[in-house]
Design a protein around this motif. Structure first.
Motif, PDB file in Angstrom:
ATOM      1  N   GLU A  83       0.828  -1.211   0.000  1.00 21.52           N
ATOM      2  CA  GLU A  83       0.000   0.000   0.000  1.00 21.52           C
ATOM      3  C   GLU A  83       0.866   1.266   0.000  1.00 21.52           C
ATOM      4  O   GLU A  83       1.888   1.327   0.677  1.00 21.52           O
ATOM      5  CB  GLU A  83      -0.907  -0.020   1.227  1.00 21.52           C
ATOM      6  CG  GLU A  83      -2.043   0.961   1.140  1.00 21.52           C
ATOM      7  CD  GLU A  83      -3.043   0.763   2.264  1.00 21.52           C
ATOM      8  OE1 GLU A  83      -3.663   1.768   2.650  1.00 21.52           O
ATOM      9  OE2 GLU A  83      -3.205  -0.371   2.743  1.00 21.52           O
ATOM     10  N   ASN A  84       0.439   2.239  -0.791  1.00 20.65           N
ATOM     11  CA  ASN A  84       1.085   3.563  -0.864  1.00 20.65           C
ATOM     12  C   ASN A  84       2.534   3.527  -1.351  1.00 20.65           C
ATOM     13  O   ASN A  84       3.334   4.380  -0.973  1.00 20.65           O
ATOM     14  CB  ASN A  84       1.015   4.291   0.479  1.00 20.65           C
ATOM     15  CG  ASN A  84      -0.411   4.521   0.919  1.00 20.65           C
ATOM     16  OD1 ASN A  84      -1.266   4.874   0.122  1.00 20.65           O
ATOM     17  ND2 ASN A  84      -0.672   4.283   2.190  1.00 20.65           N
ATOM     18  N   THR A  85       2.896   2.547  -2.194  1.00 15.50           N
ATOM     19  CA  THR A  85       4.267   2.509  -2.719  1.00 15.50           C
ATOM     20  C   THR A  85       4.350   2.851  -4.200  1.00 15.50           C
ATOM     21  O   THR A  85       5.447   3.038  -4.717  1.00 15.50           O
ATOM     22  CB  THR A  85       4.923   1.132  -2.501  1.00 15.50           C
ATOM     23  OG1 THR A  85       4.220   0.133  -3.244  1.00 15.50           O
ATOM     24  CG2 THR A  85       4.975   0.773  -1.015  1.00 15.50           C
ATOM     25  N   LEU A  86       3.220   2.944  -4.883  1.00 16.37           N
ATOM     26  CA  LEU A  86       3.235   3.263  -6.313  1.00 16.37           C
ATOM     27  C   LEU A  86       3.589   4.739  -6.505  1.00 16.37           C
ATOM     28  O   LEU A  86       2.943   5.611  -5.931  1.00 16.37           O
ATOM     29  CB  LEU A  86       1.878   2.949  -6.944  1.00 16.37           C
ATOM     30  CG  LEU A  86       1.731   3.252  -8.437  1.00 16.37           C
ATOM     31  CD1 LEU A  86       2.749   2.487  -9.271  1.00 16.37           C
ATOM     32  CD2 LEU A  86       0.313   2.916  -8.894  1.00 16.37           C
ATOM     33  N   GLU A  87       4.639   4.987  -7.291  1.00 12.95           N
ATOM     34  CA  GLU A  87       5.084   6.348  -7.592  1.00 12.95           C
ATOM     35  C   GLU A  87       5.148   6.536  -9.100  1.00 12.95           C
ATOM     36  O   GLU A  87       5.515   5.613  -9.829  1.00 12.95           O
ATOM     37  CB  GLU A  87       6.480   6.605  -7.032  1.00 12.95           C
ATOM     38  CG  GLU A  87       6.569   6.581  -5.534  1.00 12.95           C
ATOM     39  CD  GLU A  87       7.984   6.870  -5.068  1.00 12.95           C
ATOM     40  OE1 GLU A  87       8.128   7.749  -4.211  1.00 12.95           O
ATOM     41  OE2 GLU A  87       8.922   6.225  -5.568  1.00 12.95           O
ATOM     42  N   LEU A  88       4.833   7.747  -9.556  1.00 12.55           N
ATOM     43  CA  LEU A  88       4.862   8.079 -10.979  1.00 12.55           C
ATOM     44  C   LEU A  88       5.729   9.309 -11.193  1.00 12.55           C
ATOM     45  O   LEU A  88       5.615  10.289 -10.449  1.00 12.55           O
ATOM     46  CB  LEU A  88       3.442   8.353 -11.483  1.00 12.55           C
ATOM     47  CG  LEU A  88       3.320   8.746 -12.949  1.00 12.55           C
ATOM     48  CD1 LEU A  88       3.598   7.554 -13.861  1.00 12.55           C
ATOM     49  CD2 LEU A  88       1.938   9.306 -13.230  1.00 12.55           C
ATOM     50  N   ILE A  89       6.583   9.246 -12.211  1.00 16.05           N
ATOM     51  CA  ILE A  89       7.473  10.367 -12.532  1.00 16.05           C
ATOM     52  C   ILE A  89       7.356  10.687 -14.020  1.00 16.05           C
ATOM     53  O   ILE A  89       7.337   9.792 -14.864  1.00 16.05           O
ATOM     54  CB  ILE A  89       8.931  10.024 -12.168  1.00 16.05           C
ATOM     55  CG1 ILE A  89       9.048   9.894 -10.650  1.00 16.05           C
ATOM     56  CG2 ILE A  89       9.899  11.065 -12.713  1.00 16.05           C
ATOM     57  CD1 ILE A  89      10.402   9.475 -10.158  1.00 16.05           C
ATOM     58  N   LEU A  90       7.283  11.974 -14.325  1.00 18.53           N
ATOM     59  CA  LEU A  90       7.330  12.480 -15.695  1.00 18.53           C
ATOM     60  C   LEU A  90       8.744  12.985 -15.943  1.00 18.53           C
ATOM     61  O   LEU A  90       9.294  13.735 -15.133  1.00 18.53           O
ATOM     62  CB  LEU A  90       6.327  13.620 -15.880  1.00 18.53           C
ATOM     63  CG  LEU A  90       6.386  14.380 -17.204  1.00 18.53           C
ATOM     64  CD1 LEU A  90       6.090  13.465 -18.386  1.00 18.53           C
ATOM     65  CD2 LEU A  90       5.421  15.554 -17.187  1.00 18.53           C
ATOM     66  N   TRP A  91       9.323  12.574 -17.081  1.00 17.17           N
ATOM     67  CA  TRP A  91      10.690  12.956 -17.449  1.00 17.17           C
ATOM     68  C   TRP A  91      10.608  13.948 -18.601  1.00 17.17           C
ATOM     69  O   TRP A  91      10.531  13.562 -19.754  1.00 17.17           O
ATOM     70  CB  TRP A  91      11.493  11.723 -17.847  1.00 17.17           C
ATOM     71  CG  TRP A  91      11.652  10.768 -16.717  1.00 17.17           C
ATOM     72  CD1 TRP A  91      10.828   9.736 -16.394  1.00 17.17           C
ATOM     73  CD2 TRP A  91      12.670  10.791 -15.728  1.00 17.17           C
ATOM     74  NE1 TRP A  91      11.272   9.099 -15.259  1.00 17.17           N
ATOM     75  CE2 TRP A  91      12.416   9.724 -14.834  1.00 17.17           C
ATOM     76  CE3 TRP A  91      13.781  11.602 -15.512  1.00 17.17           C
ATOM     77  CZ2 TRP A  91      13.231   9.456 -13.751  1.00 17.17           C
ATOM     78  CZ3 TRP A  91      14.595  11.325 -14.427  1.00 17.17           C
ATOM     79  CH2 TRP A  91      14.319  10.265 -13.565  1.00 17.17           C
ATOM     80  N   ASN A 124       6.981   3.069 -10.368  1.00 18.13           N
ATOM     81  CA  ASN A 124       7.672   2.112  -9.533  1.00 18.13           C
ATOM     82  C   ASN A 124       6.762   1.740  -8.364  1.00 18.13           C
ATOM     83  O   ASN A 124       6.040   2.587  -7.850  1.00 18.13           O
ATOM     84  CB  ASN A 124       8.966   2.775  -9.025  1.00 18.13           C
ATOM     85  CG  ASN A 124       9.784   1.860  -8.154  1.00 18.13           C
ATOM     86  OD1 ASN A 124       9.629   0.660  -8.171  1.00 18.13           O
ATOM     87  ND2 ASN A 124      10.675   2.443  -7.370  1.00 18.13           N
ATOM     88  N   ALA A 125       6.825   0.474  -7.971  1.00 20.22           N
ATOM     89  CA  ALA A 125       6.074   0.021  -6.797  1.00 20.22           C
ATOM     90  C   ALA A 125       6.909  -1.026  -6.065  1.00 20.22           C
ATOM     91  O   ALA A 125       7.873  -1.566  -6.614  1.00 20.22           O
ATOM     92  CB  ALA A 125       4.717  -0.549  -7.197  1.00 20.22           C
TER      93      ALA A 125
END
Length: 141
Positions: A83-91, A124-125
Motif C-alpha cells: 500500500e502507498n508505494t506506487l510512484e509516478l514520474i514524468l521525465w 515504480n512500486a
C-alpha cells in the motif's frame, strides 16, 4: 542408522521447502479511460536480491502509445503492491537530463497533459520481494 536416515530425510525436506521457486516479477497493466491497453516496458527491478536496470534511453526506438489530450491513465498489477508505494514520474527531458516531476496519482490513475507531444513516464512500486520500475512512452495527439 534409522535415526541418521530420518535426520537426513528431514534436513533434505526442510531445504527443499525453504528453497522454493522464486516469485515472478509482477506484470503491470496500463489502460486508458476507454479501456485501451498501453504498453508498459519493464526497465528495472531489485527483485529477490537481483538488480537490473535500464535508462529511459532504451525507449528511444520504441513506439509511443497514442492517446487523446487529457486522457485518464490507470496503472494496475497482476499482484497488488504494498500500500502507498506506487510512484509516478514524468521525465520532461525525454531521453537525457536528470530533471523530473513527481505526478500525483489518484486511485492509481493520472491524466496526461492537454498539450500535444511525446511524454516519458516511469512508475515504480514495492512488494515483499523487492521493487519494479516500468516505463511508458505516450504520444498525446
Amino acid at each position: 542408522m534409522k535415526k541418521i536416515i530420518l535426520l537426513l530425510f528431514l534436513l533434505h525436506s526442510t531445504l527443499l521447502i525453504s528453497c522454493g521457486e522464486p516469485k515472478p516479477i509482477p506484470n503491470a497493466q496500463v489502460t486508458t479511460g476507454n479501456s485501451t491497453s498501453l504498453t508498459p516496458y519493464q526497465m528495472g527491478s531489485n527483485w529477490e536480491g537481483n538488480l537490473e536496470y535500464s535508462t529511459r534511453l532504451a525507449l528511444k526506438d520504441k513506439e509511443a502509445d497514442v492517446v487523446p489530450p487529457n486522457s485518464k491513465i490507470t496503472i494496475s498489477y497482476d499482484t497488488p503492491p504494498k500500500e502507498n508505494t506506487l510512484e509516478l514520474i514524468l521525465w520532461p527531458g525525454q531521453y537525457t537530463g536528470t530533471a523530473f516531476e513527481r505526478i500525483k496519482l489518484e486511485d492509481s490513475s493520472f491524466t496526461v497533459p492537454a498539450e500535444k507531444g511525446t511524454y516519458i513516464y516511469s512508475f515504480n512500486a514495492t512488494w515483499a520481494s523487492g521493487d519494479v520500475t516500468y516505463w511508458l512512452k505516450i504520444e498525446v495527439e
